[in-house]
Design an enzyme around this catalytic site. Structure first.
Site, PDB file in Angstrom:
ATOM      1  N   PHE A  23       0.831  -1.197   0.000  1.00  0.00           N
ATOM      2  CA  PHE A  23       0.000   0.000   0.000  1.00  0.00           C
ATOM      3  C   PHE A  23       0.868   1.250   0.000  1.00  0.00           C
ATOM      4  O   PHE A  23       1.777   1.398   0.822  1.00  0.00           O
ATOM      5  CB  PHE A  23      -0.903  -0.014   1.237  1.00  0.00           C
ATOM      6  N   SER A  28       3.841  -6.594   2.508  1.00  0.00           N
ATOM      7  CA  SER A  28       2.875  -5.793   3.242  1.00  0.00           C
ATOM      8  C   SER A  28       1.442  -6.049   2.737  1.00  0.00           C
ATOM      9  O   SER A  28       0.973  -7.176   2.780  1.00  0.00           O
ATOM     10  CB  SER A  28       3.268  -4.312   3.149  1.00  0.00           C
ATOM     11  N   MET A  29       0.747  -5.012   2.231  1.00  0.00           N
ATOM     12  CA  MET A  29      -0.589  -5.238   1.684  1.00  0.00           C
ATOM     13  C   MET A  29      -0.534  -6.234   0.531  1.00  0.00           C
ATOM     14  O   MET A  29      -1.487  -6.988   0.297  1.00  0.00           O
ATOM     15  CB  MET A  29      -1.216  -3.934   1.201  1.00  0.00           C
ATOM     16  N   ASP A  51       9.758  -3.879  12.823  1.00  0.00           N
ATOM     17  CA  ASP A  51       8.901  -3.365  11.750  1.00  0.00           C
ATOM     18  C   ASP A  51       8.099  -2.210  12.324  1.00  0.00           C
ATOM     19  O   ASP A  51       7.300  -2.394  13.236  1.00  0.00           O
ATOM     20  CB  ASP A  51       7.970  -4.480  11.255  1.00  0.00           C
ATOM     21  N   HIS A  55      10.513  -2.671   7.729  1.00  0.00           N
ATOM     22  CA  HIS A  55       9.326  -3.126   7.005  1.00  0.00           C
ATOM     23  C   HIS A  55       9.587  -3.454   5.544  1.00  0.00           C
ATOM     24  O   HIS A  55       9.185  -4.512   5.052  1.00  0.00           O
ATOM     25  CB  HIS A  55       8.222  -2.061   7.104  1.00  0.00           C
TER      26      HIS A  55
END
Length: 264
Positions: free
Chosen positions: A40, A108-109, A209, A239
């Site tokens: 994202f 992530s997303m 993260d 992250h």
């Protein structure tokens, strides 16, 4: 960045998708595809080194640019989870048509989106690789998004959580709230469907993260029905681990996983 009149927002010079054909002569004669999704407010540049390294091993690699990404945060605010998932589904369908087996993965997303693919497509997904996926958060301000998204367009950005000095993710400096709310609203349905994920799972997680908290990992590991689950820690990355010190670990673990789960 430049754009022609009425052509839509300009696309960042580094945001072009990555598409590399398979070389079955390097993969035992089988055409193996790997679909990778960025996260994202990010863009393909954040995971291209990962994809390029897998392509060098002979895998057919696709890294699409999700709608509303690689342009402006305002553009992202006009898109939703459904738009991002539709683009990833299109790329998955193309890979399935031309390859003997397909592994999906994401950051992530992007990890959440690929788990959605695995839940929806069952045995058509040979394996799933997630790097710091996001399916939950302990942030209290998320509960205010239904109201806040109508009052303010964005919050400060989440890009560039990278331990390695001098590395740039090229993500948005602002977090678009309407788009963020769409993502958060999609999480409960995905969590409820995690038992439908039966494909082998490789879960890579940074020990530090600053974007995704500790809630997601136990949720995913306990929620999927996969009997083949491998967890790997990334101790030297934040992250955006796909651009950080542990990129070699991500590449080697992914390559070994893909080879194993796609073996004839």
């Amino acid at each position: 960045m430049t754009t022609a009149p009425n052509a839509g927002p300009a696309i960042h010079p580094l945001a072009a998708p990555l598409s590399v054909p398979a070389r079955p002569e390097l993969t035992g004669g089988r055409r193996v595809g790997v679909l990778l999704s960025h996260g994202f407010t990010g863009q393909p540049a954040s995971i291209k080194p990962w994809g390029e390294a897998l392509a060098e091993r002979g895998y057919g690699v696709e890294v699409p640019r999700l709608p509303g990404h690689g342009t402006t945060w305002q553009d992202c605010n006009t898109t939703t989870w459904d738009d991002w998932y539709a683009e990833l589904s299109r790329a998955f369908a193309d890979l399935r048509r031309d390859h003997d087996a397909v592994v999906v993965g994401g950051l992530s997303m992007g990890g959440a989106l690929t788990l959605r693919l695995a839940a929806d497509h069952g045995d058509a997904v040979a394996g799933v690789v997630v790097v710091n996926p996001a399916l939950a958060t302990g942030r209290k301000d998320v509960t205010l998004l239904p109201v806040l998204k109508h009052l303010v367009g964005s919050f400060p950005g989440i890009a560039n959580d990278i331990k390695k000095p001098g590395v740039e993710e090229h993500g948005y400096t602002r977090t678009p709230l309407k788009a963020a709310h769409s993502m958060f609203r999609a999480w409960p349905g995905l969590v409820a469907d995690l038992p439908r994920v039966t494909a082998p799972l490789l879960y890579l997680r940074s020990t530090v993260d600053h974007v995704v908290d500790e809630l997601t990992q136990p949720l995913v590991v306990a929620g999927v029905s996969s009997r083949d689950v491998t967890e790997v820690s990334l101790p030297e990355s934040y992250h955006v681990a796909t651009l950080d010190h542990d990129l070699p670990t991500i590449v080697e673990e992914t390559a070994a996983f893909v080879k194993r789960v796609t073996a004839a």
